[in-house]
Design a protein around this motif. Structure first.
Motif, PDB file in Angstrom:
ATOM      1  N   VAL A   1     -18.547   3.667 -20.458  1.00 51.29           N
ATOM      2  CA  VAL A   1     -17.535   2.788 -19.865  1.00 51.29           C
ATOM      3  C   VAL A   1     -16.543   3.964 -19.809  1.00 51.29           C
ATOM      4  CG1 VAL A   1     -16.296   1.182 -21.219  1.00 51.29           C
ATOM      5  CG2 VAL A   1     -17.994   0.625 -21.120  1.00 51.29           C
ATOM      6  N   GLY A   2     -16.015   4.360 -20.748  1.00 55.39           N
ATOM      7  CA  GLY A   2     -15.202   5.769 -20.465  1.00 55.39           C
ATOM      8  C   GLY A   2     -15.412   6.376 -18.182  1.00 55.39           C
ATOM      9  N   TYR A   3     -16.702   7.047 -18.554  1.00 57.42           N
ATOM     10  CA  TYR A   3     -16.883   7.434 -17.005  1.00 57.42           C
ATOM     11  C   TYR A   3     -16.328   6.730 -16.264  1.00 57.42           C
ATOM     12  CZ  TYR A   3     -19.599  11.463 -19.384  1.00 57.42           C
ATOM     13  OH  TYR A   3     -19.322  12.546 -20.547  1.00 57.42           O
ATOM     14  N   GLY A   4     -16.676   5.260 -15.942  1.00 55.90           N
ATOM     15  CA  GLY A   4     -16.584   4.349 -15.143  1.00 55.90           C
ATOM     16  C   GLY A   4     -14.966   4.537 -15.278  1.00 55.90           C
ATOM     17  N   LEU A   5     -14.180   4.280 -15.946  1.00 51.13           N
ATOM     18  CA  LEU A   5     -13.281   4.629 -16.308  1.00 51.13           C
ATOM     19  C   LEU A   5     -12.405   5.508 -15.430  1.00 51.13           C
ATOM     20  CD1 LEU A   5     -10.139   2.655 -16.893  1.00 51.13           C
ATOM     21  CD2 LEU A   5     -10.446   3.941 -19.118  1.00 51.13           C
ATOM     22  N   ALA A   6     -12.813   6.811 -16.219  1.00 51.53           N
ATOM     23  CA  ALA A   6     -12.444   7.825 -15.506  1.00 51.53           C
ATOM     24  C   ALA A   6     -12.538   7.613 -13.623  1.00 51.53           C
ATOM     25  CB  ALA A   6     -13.166   9.013 -16.139  1.00 51.53           C
ATOM     26  N   ALA A   7     -13.848   7.417 -13.820  1.00 53.14           N
ATOM     27  CA  ALA A   7     -13.527   7.247 -12.378  1.00 53.14           C
ATOM     28  C   ALA A   7     -13.185   6.389 -11.650  1.00 53.14           C
ATOM     29  CB  ALA A   7     -15.099   7.274 -11.992  1.00 53.14           C
TER      30      ALA A   7
ATOM     31  N   GLY B   1      -8.991  18.109  -7.969  1.00 55.76           N
ATOM     32  CA  GLY B   1      -8.647  18.841  -9.531  1.00 55.76           C
ATOM     33  C   GLY B   1      -7.769  17.839 -11.103  1.00 55.76           C
ATOM     34  N   ALA B   2      -7.516  17.162 -10.355  1.00 56.21           N
ATOM     35  CA  ALA B   2      -7.186  16.289 -11.958  1.00 56.21           C
ATOM     36  C   ALA B   2      -9.017  15.741 -12.262  1.00 56.21           C
ATOM     37  CB  ALA B   2      -6.920  14.882 -11.640  1.00 56.21           C
ATOM     38  N   GLY B   3     -10.296  15.674 -11.966  1.00 53.85           N
ATOM     39  CA  GLY B   3     -12.066  15.583 -11.839  1.00 53.85           C
ATOM     40  C   GLY B   3     -11.771  16.864 -12.614  1.00 53.85           C
ATOM     41  N   PHE B   4     -12.103  17.615 -12.230  1.00 49.34           N
ATOM     42  CA  PHE B   4     -12.347  19.252 -12.573  1.00 49.34           C
ATOM     43  C   PHE B   4     -11.682  18.970 -14.349  1.00 49.34           C
ATOM     44  CE2 PHE B   4     -13.974  20.206  -8.127  1.00 49.34           C
ATOM     45  CZ  PHE B   4     -15.011  19.854  -8.861  1.00 49.34           C
ATOM     46  N   ALA B   5     -10.415  18.939 -14.479  1.00 48.30           N
ATOM     47  CA  ALA B   5      -9.414  18.964 -14.927  1.00 48.30           C
ATOM     48  C   ALA B   5     -10.141  18.450 -16.644  1.00 48.30           C
ATOM     49  CB  ALA B   5      -7.919  18.818 -15.479  1.00 48.30           C
ATOM     50  N   LEU B   6     -10.582  17.406 -16.045  1.00 52.14           N
ATOM     51  CA  LEU B   6     -10.865  15.784 -16.999  1.00 52.14           C
ATOM     52  C   LEU B   6     -12.228  16.965 -18.103  1.00 52.14           C
ATOM     53  CD1 LEU B   6     -10.815  13.393 -18.589  1.00 52.14           C
ATOM     54  CD2 LEU B   6     -11.649  12.302 -16.088  1.00 52.14           C
ATOM     55  N   LEU B   7     -13.376  17.527 -16.460  1.00 47.41           N
ATOM     56  CA  LEU B   7     -14.389  17.596 -17.429  1.00 47.41           C
ATOM     57  C   LEU B   7     -14.413  18.545 -17.790  1.00 47.41           C
ATOM     58  CD1 LEU B   7     -16.672  17.670 -13.429  1.00 47.41           C
ATOM     59  CD2 LEU B   7     -16.431  16.106 -15.774  1.00 47.41           C
ATOM     60  N   LEU B   8     -13.405  19.389 -17.800  1.00 49.53           N
ATOM     61  CA  LEU B   8     -12.887  20.617 -18.436  1.00 49.53           C
ATOM     62  C   LEU B   8     -13.108  20.336 -19.961  1.00 49.53           C
ATOM     63  CD1 LEU B   8     -13.349  23.575 -19.194  1.00 49.53           C
ATOM     64  CD2 LEU B   8     -10.531  23.396 -17.805  1.00 49.53           C
ATOM     65  N   ALA B   9     -12.260  19.040 -19.605  1.00 48.04           N
ATOM     66  CA  ALA B   9     -11.448  18.949 -21.284  1.00 48.04           C
ATOM     67  C   ALA B   9     -12.955  17.990 -22.539  1.00 48.04           C
ATOM     68  CB  ALA B   9     -10.495  17.252 -21.316  1.00 48.04           C
ATOM     69  N   VAL B  10     -13.399  17.388 -21.536  1.00 44.68           N
ATOM     70  CA  VAL B  10     -14.763  16.910 -22.052  1.00 44.68           C
ATOM     71  C   VAL B  10     -15.183  17.239 -22.814  1.00 44.68           C
ATOM     72  CG1 VAL B  10     -16.895  15.718 -21.466  1.00 44.68           C
ATOM     73  CG2 VAL B  10     -14.303  14.270 -20.850  1.00 44.68           C
TER      74      VAL B  10
END
Length: 79
Positions: A26-32, A59-68
């Motif tokens: 659900v979290g990954y779906g919400l982030a997408a 860029g926002a997606g990569f920043a989110l992946l880095l935070a995860v």
């Protein structure tokens, strides 16, 4: 049995994985959905151009992946 035969047999066995929780999916779906919304907002509302909007949301997606990744590493190191 030869060593090659044992290695080939070991490759056929399924590797036990870590179960993915419903909250993670659900979290990954919400982030997408948020990233797609961010792209559409920049492209249609701010009218900043297609390529700029793709770059900004990527860029926002990569920043989110880095935070995860950082949070996951910190949680795993405490165990």
């Amino acid at each position: 049995m030869s060593v090659d035969h044992e290695a080939a047999a070991a490759e056929d066995e399924p590797v036990p994985g870590i179960a993915v929780t419903t909250a993670t999916v659900v979290g990954y779906g919400l982030a997408a959905a948020v990233l797609v919304g961010w792209f559409l907002y920049g492209w249609l509302v701010q009218q900043q151009g297609f390529v700029a909007s793709v770059g900004e949301s990527a860029g926002a997606g990569f920043a989110l992946l880095l935070a995860v990744s950082v949070v996951g590493t910190m949680r795993r190191s405490r165990r």
